[in-house]
Design an enzyme around this catalytic site. Structure first.
Site, PDB file in Angstrom:
ATOM      1  N   GLU A  85      -0.236  -1.386   5.535  1.00 16.36           N
ATOM      2  CA  GLU A  85       0.791  -0.665   6.483  1.00 16.36           C
ATOM      3  C   GLU A  85       0.923   0.564   6.955  1.00 16.36           C
ATOM      4  O   GLU A  85       1.259   0.819   7.831  1.00 16.36           O
ATOM      5  CB  GLU A  85       2.290  -1.055   5.764  1.00 16.36           C
ATOM      6  CG  GLU A  85       3.410  -1.000   6.794  1.00 16.36           C
ATOM      7  CD  GLU A  85       4.001   0.443   7.075  1.00 16.36           C
ATOM      8  OE1 GLU A  85       4.941   0.382   7.749  1.00 16.36           O
ATOM      9  OE2 GLU A  85       3.800   1.173   6.040  1.00 16.36           O
ATOM     10  N   ASP A 143       0.993  -1.418  -0.129  1.00 17.36           N
ATOM     11  CA  ASP A 143       0.012  -0.015   0.113  1.00 17.36           C
ATOM     12  C   ASP A 143       0.901   1.249  -0.017  1.00 17.36           C
ATOM     13  O   ASP A 143       1.981   1.237   0.316  1.00 17.36           O
ATOM     14  CB  ASP A 143      -1.111  -0.008   1.207  1.00 17.36           C
ATOM     15  CG  ASP A 143      -0.152  -0.052   2.414  1.00 17.36           C
ATOM     16  OD1 ASP A 143       0.618  -0.629   2.726  1.00 17.36           O
ATOM     17  OD2 ASP A 143      -0.640   0.733   3.440  1.00 17.36           O
TER      18      ASP A 143
END
Ligand SMILES: N[C@@H](CCC[C@H](NC(=O)CCC(=O)O)C(=O)O)C(=O)O
Length: 351
Positions: free
Chosen positions: A126, A72
């Protein structure tokens, strides 16, 4: 669906990853693409957990190393599509951390017979709250996939050097109270937004500590990241919330960090939303790879999943391409030289 060519040069691969947008919570397409590419490699067994992908060798080697990268990115800032300029790949996530993911994918594809068994983890979420983090989910649902490693390498941007440990994070709201009144008779109320200036001033005056651990200087940080007040255009606001983000040195526990913040703002209500421990540098446990890379470890200021591995008892370090101070900036980029250096150095160590 776009296919990834893992035999392609790491630069083209980084660009292909940047061009598959994957803001936190929207990693499905990128996870599908990474999964499909890894399933094409006969030496790896691949598992999918949510939008995270784990690929492992099973060669019966006495030691296993885990290499991880999150899929991400933070929200876009007009920085797509990718472009190659001035010897760097530019674009959303190039630095944090699609360059590192590209290096890990290249290693996954090009090391069918490594000296150690390898685990590759490409995971979701994350950059957001810890309970959404893909590694958190894997650790809860399938710890066997990650807890048998002797060492975990997080491909977080670290300037192609080693950044050891990481700092903890505490997010909290400081609540400033006032009293509502009609703005036409403002003297009858107490404006919470105005009173919030005292909290902001205290934050501005605060000199964050520098804490030396194992010879590495961790720099703490404490500051407001949001200020919210307001009822209506003709109402004196009776509440102002100041959201603070506290980065604390890895030798402090989340409880200690919380106590310090509460001590600093004793006269206010403090609502802690999240407090996550950092990780001590653990230089003795990462010395083998650090020596092989021939680098001098520096401290990691951002929070990374080395903390999660430390909690699982797995030694971990940050080693990846890109300047960490460019992470989360609109102008982020990753130098081609870092991509090549990280790929080559890790390949020769793992081979
Ligand atoms: N769950 C955390 C997630 C925040 C993680 C993020 N990490 C980085 O940006 C690493 C890059 C670096 O600075 O080296 C962070 O530190 O904000 C949360 O609670 O926010």
């Amino acid at each position: 669906m776009t296919s990834l060519d893992l035999t392609a040069d790491v630069v083209g691969l980084t660009r292909a990853l940047v061009d598959l947008p994957s803001e936190s919570g929207q990693e499905a397409l990128l996870a599908d693409t990474v999964e499909e590419a890894l399933r094409g490699l006969a030496h790896l067994s691949v598992e999918r957990i949510g939008n995270s992908v784990v690929a492992r060798t099973a060669l019966g080697r006495p030691r296993r190393t885990l290499i991880a990268g999150h899929l991400d990115t933070v929200p876009a800032a007009g920085n797509l599509p990718s472009r190659l300029a001035d010897g760097s790949v530019h674009g959303l996530g190039a630095c944090d951390m699609k360059g590192g993911v590209a290096v890990a994918l290249r290693l996954a594809a090009s090391l069918p017979d490594p000296a150690q068994d390898l685990t590759f983890v490409f995971y979701e979420c994350e950059e957001v709250e810890g309970d959404r983090n893909g590694l958190h989910r894997i650790a809860a649902e399938r710890p066997d996939l990650i807890d048998d490693a002797a060492l975990a390498i997080l491909m977080e941007p670290s300037d192609a050097g080693v950044e050891a440990g990481c700092q903890g994070i505490l997010n909290a709201d400081i609540v400033v109270r006032g009293e509502r009144a009609h703005t036409a008779r403002a003297w009858k109320g107490v404006n919470a937004a105005h009173k919030a200036a005292r909290v902001l001033q205290r934050l501005d005056d605060h000199a964050p500590e520098r804490v030396v651990i194992d010879g590495l200087e961790y720099r703490e940080g404490l500051g407001a990241v949001a200020v919210r007040a307001g009822v209506a255009g003709n109402v004196v606001p009776d509440e102002c919330l100041i959201t603070v983000n506290y980065r604390f040195a890895p030798n402090r526990s989340p409880e200690e960090a919380e106590a310090r913040l509460r001590g600093m703002f004793q006269e206010y209500e403090v609502r802690v939303a999240e407090a996550v421990a950092g990780a001590l540098p653990g230089l003795d446990r990462i010395a083998g790879l650090v020596d092989a890379l021939g680098v001098r470890p520096r401290p990691k200021f951002g929070w990374t999943d080395v903390a999660r591995f430390a909690a699982l008892g797995v030694a971990a370090l940050n080693y990846g391409p890109g300047d960490p101070s460019l992470a989360h900036t609109a102008g982020e980029y990753v130098p081609v030289a870092h991509l090549r250096e990280c790929e080559e150095r890790l390949r020769s160590w793992l081979r």
